[in-house]
Each structure stands twice: as C-alpha cells, then as structure tokens.
Design a protein around this motif. Structure first.
Motif, PDB file in Angstrom:
ATOM      1  N   GLU A  96      -6.963  -2.309   0.138  1.00  0.00           N
ATOM      2  CA  GLU A  96      -7.796  -1.899   1.200  1.00  0.00           C
ATOM      3  C   GLU A  96      -8.770  -3.002   1.312  1.00  0.00           C
ATOM      4  OE1 GLU A  96      -9.491   1.840   1.507  1.00  0.00           O
ATOM      5  OE2 GLU A  96      -7.523   2.866   0.981  1.00  0.00           O
ATOM      6  N   ASP A  97      -9.149  -3.593   0.056  1.00  0.00           N
ATOM      7  CA  ASP A  97     -10.348  -4.721  -0.083  1.00  0.00           C
ATOM      8  C   ASP A  97      -9.680  -5.889   0.788  1.00  0.00           C
ATOM      9  OD1 ASP A  97     -11.986  -3.008  -1.108  1.00  0.00           O
ATOM     10  OD2 ASP A  97     -11.750  -3.816  -2.981  1.00  0.00           O
ATOM     11  N   LEU A  98      -8.668  -6.370   0.430  1.00  0.00           N
ATOM     12  CA  LEU A  98      -7.788  -7.590   0.881  1.00  0.00           C
ATOM     13  C   LEU A  98      -7.704  -7.398   2.400  1.00  0.00           C
ATOM     14  CD1 LEU A  98      -6.457 -10.095   0.511  1.00  0.00           C
ATOM     15  CD2 LEU A  98      -4.212  -8.904   0.040  1.00  0.00           C
ATOM     16  N   VAL A  99      -7.099  -6.279   3.011  1.00  0.00           N
ATOM     17  CA  VAL A  99      -6.872  -5.820   4.384  1.00  0.00           C
ATOM     18  C   VAL A  99      -8.210  -6.051   5.167  1.00  0.00           C
ATOM     19  CG1 VAL A  99      -6.044  -4.369   6.287  1.00  0.00           C
ATOM     20  CG2 VAL A  99      -5.016  -4.677   4.168  1.00  0.00           C
ATOM     21  N   ALA A 100      -9.353  -5.515   4.428  1.00  0.00           N
ATOM     22  CA  ALA A 100     -10.589  -5.501   5.267  1.00  0.00           C
ATOM     23  C   ALA A 100     -11.110  -7.014   5.256  1.00  0.00           C
ATOM     24  CB  ALA A 100     -11.743  -4.655   4.422  1.00  0.00           C
ATOM     25  N   GLU A 101     -11.033  -7.894   4.140  1.00  0.00           N
ATOM     26  CA  GLU A 101     -11.375  -9.206   4.197  1.00  0.00           C
ATOM     27  C   GLU A 101     -10.463  -9.935   5.157  1.00  0.00           C
ATOM     28  OE1 GLU A 101     -11.410 -13.115   1.605  1.00  0.00           O
ATOM     29  OE2 GLU A 101     -11.242 -11.082   0.117  1.00  0.00           O
ATOM     30  N   LEU A 102      -9.452  -9.518   5.273  1.00  0.00           N
ATOM     31  CA  LEU A 102      -8.667 -10.344   6.342  1.00  0.00           C
ATOM     32  C   LEU A 102      -9.158  -9.944   7.901  1.00  0.00           C
ATOM     33  CD1 LEU A 102      -6.100 -11.899   7.289  1.00  0.00           C
ATOM     34  CD2 LEU A 102      -4.678 -10.010   7.326  1.00  0.00           C
TER      35      LEU A 102
ATOM     36  N   GLY B 152      -3.738  -2.957  12.438  1.00  0.00           N
ATOM     37  CA  GLY B 152      -3.013  -1.601  12.693  1.00  0.00           C
ATOM     38  C   GLY B 152      -2.247  -0.987  11.641  1.00  0.00           C
ATOM     39  N   ARG B 153      -1.204  -1.895  11.333  1.00  0.00           N
ATOM     40  CA  ARG B 153      -0.228  -1.406  10.258  1.00  0.00           C
ATOM     41  C   ARG B 153       0.113  -2.714   9.895  1.00  0.00           C
ATOM     42  NH1 ARG B 153       5.209  -2.387  11.365  1.00  0.00           N
ATOM     43  NH2 ARG B 153       5.628  -2.776  13.603  1.00  0.00           N
ATOM     44  N   VAL B 154       0.705  -2.611   8.374  1.00  0.00           N
ATOM     45  CA  VAL B 154       1.255  -3.960   7.761  1.00  0.00           C
ATOM     46  C   VAL B 154       2.797  -3.871   7.730  1.00  0.00           C
ATOM     47  CG1 VAL B 154       1.619  -4.882   5.408  1.00  0.00           C
ATOM     48  CG2 VAL B 154      -0.511  -3.909   5.944  1.00  0.00           C
ATOM     49  N   SER B 155       3.486  -4.764   7.994  1.00  0.00           N
ATOM     50  CA  SER B 155       4.963  -4.934   8.287  1.00  0.00           C
ATOM     51  C   SER B 155       5.297  -6.069   7.351  1.00  0.00           C
ATOM     52  CB  SER B 155       5.242  -5.147   9.625  1.00  0.00           C
ATOM     53  OG  SER B 155       6.629  -5.373   9.752  1.00  0.00           O
ATOM     54  N   VAL B 156       5.955  -5.859   6.317  1.00  0.00           N
ATOM     55  CA  VAL B 156       6.384  -6.795   5.449  1.00  0.00           C
ATOM     56  C   VAL B 156       7.879  -7.271   5.580  1.00  0.00           C
ATOM     57  CG1 VAL B 156       6.434  -7.614   3.006  1.00  0.00           C
ATOM     58  CG2 VAL B 156       4.309  -6.339   3.797  1.00  0.00           C
ATOM     59  N   GLN B 157       8.251  -8.528   5.743  1.00  0.00           N
ATOM     60  CA  GLN B 157       9.756  -9.015   5.607  1.00  0.00           C
ATOM     61  C   GLN B 157       9.892  -9.989   4.749  1.00  0.00           C
ATOM     62  OE1 GLN B 157      10.673  -9.888   9.771  1.00  0.00           O
ATOM     63  NE2 GLN B 157      12.943 -10.327   9.165  1.00  0.00           N
TER      64      GLN B 157
ATOM     65  N   LEU C  83       3.970  -2.331  -1.488  1.00  0.00           N
ATOM     66  CA  LEU C  83       2.842  -2.318  -0.279  1.00  0.00           C
ATOM     67  C   LEU C  83       1.574  -1.677  -1.012  1.00  0.00           C
ATOM     68  CD1 LEU C  83       4.742  -0.699   2.572  1.00  0.00           C
ATOM     69  CD2 LEU C  83       3.861  -2.791   2.581  1.00  0.00           C
ATOM     70  N   ASP C  84       1.581  -1.195  -2.056  1.00  0.00           N
ATOM     71  CA  ASP C  84       0.348  -0.518  -2.969  1.00  0.00           C
ATOM     72  C   ASP C  84      -0.341  -1.802  -3.355  1.00  0.00           C
ATOM     73  OD1 ASP C  84       0.833   1.965  -2.412  1.00  0.00           O
ATOM     74  OD2 ASP C  84       1.797   2.566  -4.288  1.00  0.00           O
TER      75      ASP C  84
END
Length: 141
Positions: A115-121, A130-135, A110-111
């Motif tokens: 934050e830049d990638l999430v902001a670009e998305l 709101g939150r990231v969920s990885v499966q 998850l690290d």
C-alpha cells in the motif's frame, strides 16, 4: 446466482440477445479472445451479429466494469478481453496469447505491491490508482 439480465441491470446496461450471447461466450472461455476471435466464436449462433456490434458491446462491457480489456504486449497487436475481473496476473506470450497466472501465484505477486508503494506512486504522479493490472511478457524461445 444472477442471470445476465440481472447483471446488466445492476450495471445500467440494456439487456439484448446479442449482449447475452457475447457475455456468455466470453465468460465461458479462458483464452482471452480478441474481438475478432469472439466474433468468429459466436457468429454461427447469431448470423445477424456484426463485428461492429462486437466491438461496441465489448466497449460497453469494459466501461461498465463487467470485463477487462487487456492491451497487447505485441507491437500493434489487438486487445484481448477477460470476463474474469478479480485481481489476477496475466502472462503474455510473444505471439500475443494471454494466460492467467494461477491464483496462488497471482496473490503472492500482487501482495508484493505494498500500500505504501501505491500511495507513493499516487503522490508522485498526482493520480489516484483505481486498480492494479499486471501483465508479464515472456521472452521468445
């Protein structure tokens, strides 16, 4: 340590015996059960419990943020549920079982999502994350 009654009150949920039973059963397992599996697990303790009540309760818990609903990685498979709501990665097998990735590896994975990638998305989609969920889905052997 808070009681289920306190927890439900903090999340604006009415505390019922059936909700307490279902939450305790889900909290006590690491198997990420389906609604049907959870129903089978608690049915012996409460004969009056219906499958519809299990689904409705899981929906209420999910909406309140007490649990997570994990979509099936298997085509048209049932959702699974997790009472562990801290950020962590799930590993799904071809037969639909779900496992928690060890916390140290989940954190490292998850690290890598900066934050830049999430902001670009967010900018590109116009949606707030709101939150990231990885499966992660495994290949059949």
């Amino acid at each position: 340590m808070s009681t289920p009654r306190d927890l439900f009150a903090r999340h604006a949920l009415r505390c019922t015996r059936q909700r307490e039973t279902l939450y305790a059963a889900l909290k006590a397992t690491k198997t990420h059960p389906t609604a049907e599996e959870l129903f089978e697990r608690v049915r012996t303790a409460d004969q009056s419990l219906s499958l519809a009540t299990v689904y409705n309760t899981l929906e209420a818990f999910t909406n309140a943020g007490l649990i997570r609903r994990l979509p099936s990685a298997v085509h048209a498979g049932p959702a699974r549920y997790d009472a562990d709501t801290h950020e962590h990665v799930h590993l799904t097998t071809p037969d639909g079982r779900v496992f928690d990735v060890p916390d140290d590896l989940s954190e490292r994975f998850l690290d890598q999502l900066s934050e830049d990638l999430v902001a670009e998305l967010e900018r590109r989609t116009g949606m707030r994350i709101g939150r990231v969920s990885v499966q992660l889905v495994t290949e059949p052997r």
